[in-house]
Design an enzyme around this catalytic site. Structure first.
Site, PDB file in Angstrom:
ATOM      1  N   HIS A   1       0.832  -1.198   0.000  1.00 26.14           N
ATOM      2  CA  HIS A   1       0.000   0.000   0.000  1.00 26.14           C
ATOM      3  C   HIS A   1       0.871   1.254   0.000  1.00 26.14           C
ATOM      4  O   HIS A   1       2.091   1.206   0.131  1.00 26.14           O
ATOM      5  CB  HIS A   1      -0.985   0.007   1.182  1.00 26.14           C
ATOM      6  CG  HIS A   1      -0.378   0.318   2.517  1.00 26.14           C
ATOM      7  ND1 HIS A   1      -1.130   0.644   3.613  1.00 26.14           N
ATOM      8  CD2 HIS A   1       0.918   0.358   2.925  1.00 26.14           C
ATOM      9  CE1 HIS A   1      -0.328   0.874   4.648  1.00 26.14           C
ATOM     10  NE2 HIS A   1       0.907   0.698   4.255  1.00 26.14           N
TER      11      HIS A   1
ATOM     12  N   CYS B   1       5.832   6.064   4.577  1.00 23.45           N
ATOM     13  CA  CYS B   1       4.611   5.312   4.257  1.00 23.45           C
ATOM     14  C   CYS B   1       3.909   5.860   3.018  1.00 23.45           C
ATOM     15  O   CYS B   1       2.986   5.240   2.507  1.00 23.45           O
ATOM     16  CB  CYS B   1       3.660   5.313   5.435  1.00 23.45           C
ATOM     17  SG  CYS B   1       4.296   4.338   6.800  1.00 23.45           S
TER      18      CYS B   1
ATOM     19  N   HIS C   1       3.276  -5.014   3.712  1.00 20.75           N
ATOM     20  CA  HIS C   1       3.129  -5.431   5.105  1.00 20.75           C
ATOM     21  C   HIS C   1       2.676  -6.888   5.153  1.00 20.75           C
ATOM     22  O   HIS C   1       1.977  -7.351   4.252  1.00 20.75           O
ATOM     23  CB  HIS C   1       2.075  -4.601   5.838  1.00 20.75           C
ATOM     24  CG  HIS C   1       2.501  -3.195   6.101  1.00 20.75           C
ATOM     25  ND1 HIS C   1       3.374  -2.854   7.102  1.00 20.75           N
ATOM     26  CD2 HIS C   1       2.176  -2.034   5.484  1.00 20.75           C
ATOM     27  CE1 HIS C   1       3.558  -1.553   7.100  1.00 20.75           C
ATOM     28  NE2 HIS C   1       2.845  -1.017   6.119  1.00 20.75           N
TER      29      HIS C   1
ATOM     30  N   ASP D   1      -5.227 -10.559  -0.348  1.00 17.72           N
ATOM     31  CA  ASP D   1      -3.905 -11.182  -0.225  1.00 17.72           C
ATOM     32  C   ASP D   1      -3.108 -11.028  -1.517  1.00 17.72           C
ATOM     33  O   ASP D   1      -3.625 -11.268  -2.614  1.00 17.72           O
ATOM     34  CB  ASP D   1      -4.068 -12.674   0.118  1.00 17.72           C
ATOM     35  CG  ASP D   1      -2.736 -13.328   0.458  1.00 17.72           C
ATOM     36  OD1 ASP D   1      -1.843 -12.642   0.994  1.00 17.72           O
ATOM     37  OD2 ASP D   1      -2.592 -14.540   0.192  1.00 17.72           O
ATOM     38  N   HIS D   2      -1.833 -10.624  -1.375  1.00 21.18           N
ATOM     39  CA  HIS D   2      -0.923 -10.412  -2.504  1.00 21.18           C
ATOM     40  C   HIS D   2      -1.438  -9.369  -3.481  1.00 21.18           C
ATOM     41  O   HIS D   2      -1.191  -9.459  -4.692  1.00 21.18           O
ATOM     42  CB  HIS D   2      -0.624 -11.730  -3.224  1.00 21.18           C
ATOM     43  CG  HIS D   2       0.355 -12.590  -2.469  1.00 21.18           C
ATOM     44  ND1 HIS D   2       0.025 -13.227  -1.298  1.00 21.18           N
ATOM     45  CD2 HIS D   2       1.653 -12.875  -2.700  1.00 21.18           C
ATOM     46  CE1 HIS D   2       1.077 -13.886  -0.850  1.00 21.18           C
ATOM     47  NE2 HIS D   2       2.084 -13.680  -1.681  1.00 21.18           N
TER      48      HIS D   2
ATOM     49  N   GLU E   1      -0.620  -4.411  11.687  1.00 19.04           N
ATOM     50  CA  GLU E   1       0.122  -3.998  10.499  1.00 19.04           C
ATOM     51  C   GLU E   1       1.604  -4.344  10.672  1.00 19.04           C
ATOM     52  O   GLU E   1       2.290  -4.696   9.720  1.00 19.04           O
ATOM     53  CB  GLU E   1      -0.047  -2.496  10.261  1.00 19.04           C
ATOM     54  CG  GLU E   1       0.451  -2.059   8.893  1.00 19.04           C
ATOM     55  CD  GLU E   1       0.041  -0.646   8.584  1.00 19.04           C
ATOM     56  OE1 GLU E   1      -0.845  -0.454   7.744  1.00 19.04           O
ATOM     57  OE2 GLU E   1       0.613   0.281   9.194  1.00 19.04           O
TER      58      GLU E   1
ATOM     59  N   HIS F   1       4.912   0.047  -0.520  1.00 20.11           N
ATOM     60  CA  HIS F   1       5.686  -0.842   0.356  1.00 20.11           C
ATOM     61  C   HIS F   1       4.722  -1.893   0.887  1.00 20.11           C
ATOM     62  O   HIS F   1       3.508  -1.726   0.802  1.00 20.11           O
ATOM     63  CB  HIS F   1       6.343  -0.065   1.508  1.00 20.11           C
ATOM     64  CG  HIS F   1       5.348   0.570   2.431  1.00 20.11           C
ATOM     65  ND1 HIS F   1       4.765   1.791   2.158  1.00 20.11           N
ATOM     66  CD2 HIS F   1       4.799   0.144   3.584  1.00 20.11           C
ATOM     67  CE1 HIS F   1       3.913   2.089   3.119  1.00 20.11           C
ATOM     68  NE2 HIS F   1       3.903   1.099   4.007  1.00 20.11           N
TER      69      HIS F   1
HETATM   70 NI    NI Z   1       2.515   0.878   5.508  1.00 17.17          NI
END
Ligand code: NI
Length: 135
Positions: free
Chosen positions: A15, A34, A42, A80-81, A125, A40
């Site tokens: 995200h 961020c 998580h 997911d992914h 997160e 990036h």
């Molecule tokens: Ni983040």
């Protein structure tokens, strides 16, 4: 008497924290790394809790296999992914903060679960940062 059953799931997603109403400079100032334009990732940990009475016939509050199936089809298959900003309808115009992700997950699950059960969503997160939403 009320009891809580819990299911833990895991998904990976990318995200970028980004407010479309702001300039790139302001996004960088508020969100720091961020808001990296190239995104990036998580490793999200999701905990879903259902609270209610024990069914005297089954001994269950809720069938955890059913909850597992529901989380797979409604949440994991969706997020997911994925790149949350680019690949999902939910976050095309909504900043994918942990807070908003938890709220979106709760909103997706709520209509799928009997009304007499309370629903709570916890989203990690990182190992140390997590949010909770109870509706
Ligand atoms: Ni983040």
């Amino acid at each position: 008497m009320k009891l809580t059953v819990c299911r833990k799931e895991h998904f990976n997603a990318a995200h970028r924290l980004y407010n479309q109403a702001w300039s790139d400079e302001k996004n960088a100032e508020i969100f720091g790394k961020c808001s990296n334009p190239n995104y990036h990732g998580h490793n999200y940990e999701l905990i879903v809790k259902l609270s209610g009475a024990i069914d005297p016939e089954t001994g269950y509050v809720y069938d955890l296999k059913k909850l597992s199936d529901l989380l797979k089809t409604e949440i994991l298959d969706r997020f997911d992914h994925k790149n949350l900003n680019l690949d999902t309808e939910e976050f095309r115009h909504l900043n994918p903060s942990a807070e908003n992700i938890a709220r979106v997950i709760w909103d997706i699950l709520r209509p799928n679960i009997r009304e007499d059960l309370e629903l709570a969503v916890t989203l990690y997160e990182t190992e140390r940062n997590f949010v909770e939403y109870n509706g």
